[in-house]
Design an enzyme around this catalytic site. Structure first.
Site, PDB file in Angstrom:
ATOM      1  N   LYS A  97     -10.070   7.354   1.392  1.00  0.00           N
ATOM      2  CA  LYS A  97     -10.402   5.971   1.038  1.00  0.00           C
ATOM      3  C   LYS A  97     -11.893   5.682   1.216  1.00  0.00           C
ATOM      4  CE  LYS A  97      -5.897   3.751   1.777  1.00  0.00           C
ATOM      5  NZ  LYS A  97      -5.070   4.962   2.014  1.00  0.00           N
ATOM      6  N   PHE A 104       1.130  -3.123   3.841  1.00  0.00           N
ATOM      7  CA  PHE A 104       1.261  -4.475   4.380  1.00  0.00           C
ATOM      8  C   PHE A 104       2.729  -4.893   4.327  1.00  0.00           C
ATOM      9  CE2 PHE A 104      -3.291  -6.015   3.248  1.00  0.00           C
ATOM     10  CZ  PHE A 104      -3.759  -5.426   4.397  1.00  0.00           C
ATOM     11  N   HIS A 142      -3.541   7.708   5.866  1.00  0.00           N
ATOM     12  CA  HIS A 142      -3.682   6.393   5.225  1.00  0.00           C
ATOM     13  C   HIS A 142      -5.111   5.893   5.452  1.00  0.00           C
ATOM     14  CE1 HIS A 142      -2.317   2.705   3.434  1.00  0.00           C
ATOM     15  NE2 HIS A 142      -2.619   1.993   4.505  1.00  0.00           N
ATOM     16  N   GLU A 171      -2.045   4.134  13.220  1.00  0.00           N
ATOM     17  CA  GLU A 171      -1.683   5.333  12.470  1.00  0.00           C
ATOM     18  C   GLU A 171      -1.793   6.593  13.325  1.00  0.00           C
ATOM     19  OE1 GLU A 171      -2.746   7.759   8.348  1.00  0.00           O
ATOM     20  OE2 GLU A 171      -4.054   6.136   9.013  1.00  0.00           O
ATOM     21  N   CYS A 214       0.814  -1.222   0.000  1.00  0.00           N
ATOM     22  CA  CYS A 214       0.000   0.000   0.000  1.00  0.00           C
ATOM     23  C   CYS A 214       0.845   1.269   0.000  1.00  0.00           C
ATOM     24  CB  CYS A 214      -0.928  -0.001   1.213  1.00  0.00           C
ATOM     25  SG  CYS A 214      -1.653  -1.610   1.585  1.00  0.00           S
ATOM     26  N   HIS A 234      -9.848   1.372  -1.074  1.00  0.00           N
ATOM     27  CA  HIS A 234      -8.421   1.188  -0.822  1.00  0.00           C
ATOM     28  C   HIS A 234      -7.753   0.822  -2.141  1.00  0.00           C
ATOM     29  CE1 HIS A 234      -4.697   0.436   1.004  1.00  0.00           C
ATOM     30  NE2 HIS A 234      -5.058  -0.251   2.065  1.00  0.00           N
TER      31      HIS A 234
END
Length: 390
Positions: A310, A378, A278, A289, A143, A315
């Site tokens: 998002k 990830f 994010h 986060e 990501c 995503h």
């Protein structure tokens, strides 16, 4: 402080539509493109933009990248030829999964199966299309891949190793095999809603898209009379070294990347006027986060407007960092922050935060109009960009 790099062209294809201007305007209008728990680029028809041969020889993620790149290159004023020697231009297109196959069955293989799946195929196609002969490759930090591409290219231009770059990210992984895997991992929203930082958030929603930027030195852009759309001011990166999917719960590595980006840009937390987070909408990711942001920005965090887009695009994985950089640049240039779609009841356990619940005018900080965009991939890949208005 090191010199910023100029952004002279941007292009995107997202579930909100084809074009960076469409993306920005629909986000500010408080719209979402998520339908039935999925974010597809339903308004994108490769046949409208690419020849039959180009469509056949490029997987969907690369098709999205080609169309986004055409917009960016045209806006940068490169349509009639490259303004720099072709060997001095980089091409880096990040992706998490590349040409994800609709079917994993071996009986469906063709001679083009492997070339279509290769993560570097989008960058290779862009080089062929524009005659770029500098180094080209794919960043693949899940990501964070799109943000990685921008950060790597910025560094090369600063060091004089490249005159310019065509960079970004692309992803088209909303296919049965991938969706089922994420569902089994408990990451997808079972309700089909993505509500980052919401008290009732329950996961993310799949999306697809591409974001491409043209980068060049400020001096180079000015010398050829190009309009500067924004600045890439700083980049920071780190690795969690924790888990294949879960973020480091203490938030320390991601915070380190944020601090590095600020230091690279030569700005302080108080200089930020917007954060594009994010913000995936999974309980674990949002908590980690915000913990990272609080560690990196301290007391300043509570007064910096922040949102996650998002909730409107889904995503986008490897494309996310690039698309969200384009969104952040548009917010800074236009002076308006897009909201987190659908967020009405923020999770109080995340602490005091300045959530953007509806489009809001941004106030310049002490050093100008500056924003931060973070991408946490990830595998523990953390990439953070500090961006500025032109």
């Amino acid at each position: 402080m090191t010199l910023p790099v100029a952004v002279t062209g941007v292009g995107s294809v997202t579930p909100l539509g084809v074009g960076a201007a469409v993306l920005a305007s629909r986000l500010v209008a408080g719209e979402t493109a998520l339908v039935g728990g999925d974010g597809r680029c339903v308004e994108f028809d490769a046949g409208e933009f690419l020849t039959r041969r180009e469509s056949r020889r490029n997987a969907r993620f690369a098709q999205l990248a080609l169309v986004a790149a055409d917009e960016a290159v045209h806006q940068a004023g490169w349509s009639n030829g490259l303004p720099y020697p072709p060997e001095e231009i980089l091409c880096i297109v990040g992706t998490g999964l590349g040409g994800a196959p609709e079917s994993p069955q071996g009986t469906d293989a063709t001679p083009l199966t492997v070339p279509l799946m290769m993560a570097n195929s989008a960058a290779a196609s862009l080089c062929t299309r524009y005659g770029i002969r500098g180094e080209s490759f794919a960043t693949s930090g899940a990501c964070a891949a799109g943000a990685q591409a921008i950060g790597v290219a910025m560094g090369a231009i600063r060091r004089g190793e490249a005159a310019a770059a065509v960079v970004g990210g692309a992803e088209a992984a909303s296919v049965p095999l991938i969706c089922e895997s994420f569902a089994q991992a408990g990451a997808l929203s079972p309700t089909g809603r993505c509500v980052p930082f919401g008290a009732d958030r329950d996961g993310f929603v799949m999306g697809e898209g591409a974001g491409i930027l043209v980068l060049e030195s400020v001096a180079g852009a000015r010398a050829r009379g190009a309009e500067i759309l924004g600045l890439v001011m700083g980049y920071g990166a780190s690795s969690d070294a924790h888990h294949v999917t879960a973020p480091s719960p203490d938030g320390v590595p991601a915070a380190q990347a944020m601090r590095r980006a600020l230091a690279d840009a030569g700005v302080a937390p108080e200089d930020l006027c917007y954060i594009n987070t994010h913000g995936t909408g999974t309980p674990l990711n949002d908590e980690a986060e915000i913990r990272s942001l609080r560690l990196a920005l301290g007391d300043a965090l509570a007064s910096i407007p922040l949102s996650s887009t998002k909730a409107a695009t889904g995503h986008l994985f490897g494309a996310g960092g690039a698309v969200e950089s384009i969104i952040t640049l548009a917010a800074l240039r236009g002076g308006t922050a897009p909201p987190t779609y659908g967020l009405s009841e923020p999770d109080r356990r995340l602490g005091e935060l300045d959530h953007v619940l509806s489009a809001r005018a941004l106030k310049p900080g002490p050093s100008g109009v500056i924003g931060l965009s973070d991408s946490l991939g990830f595998g523990g890949h953390n990439s953070v960009l500090v961006l500025g208005a032109p």
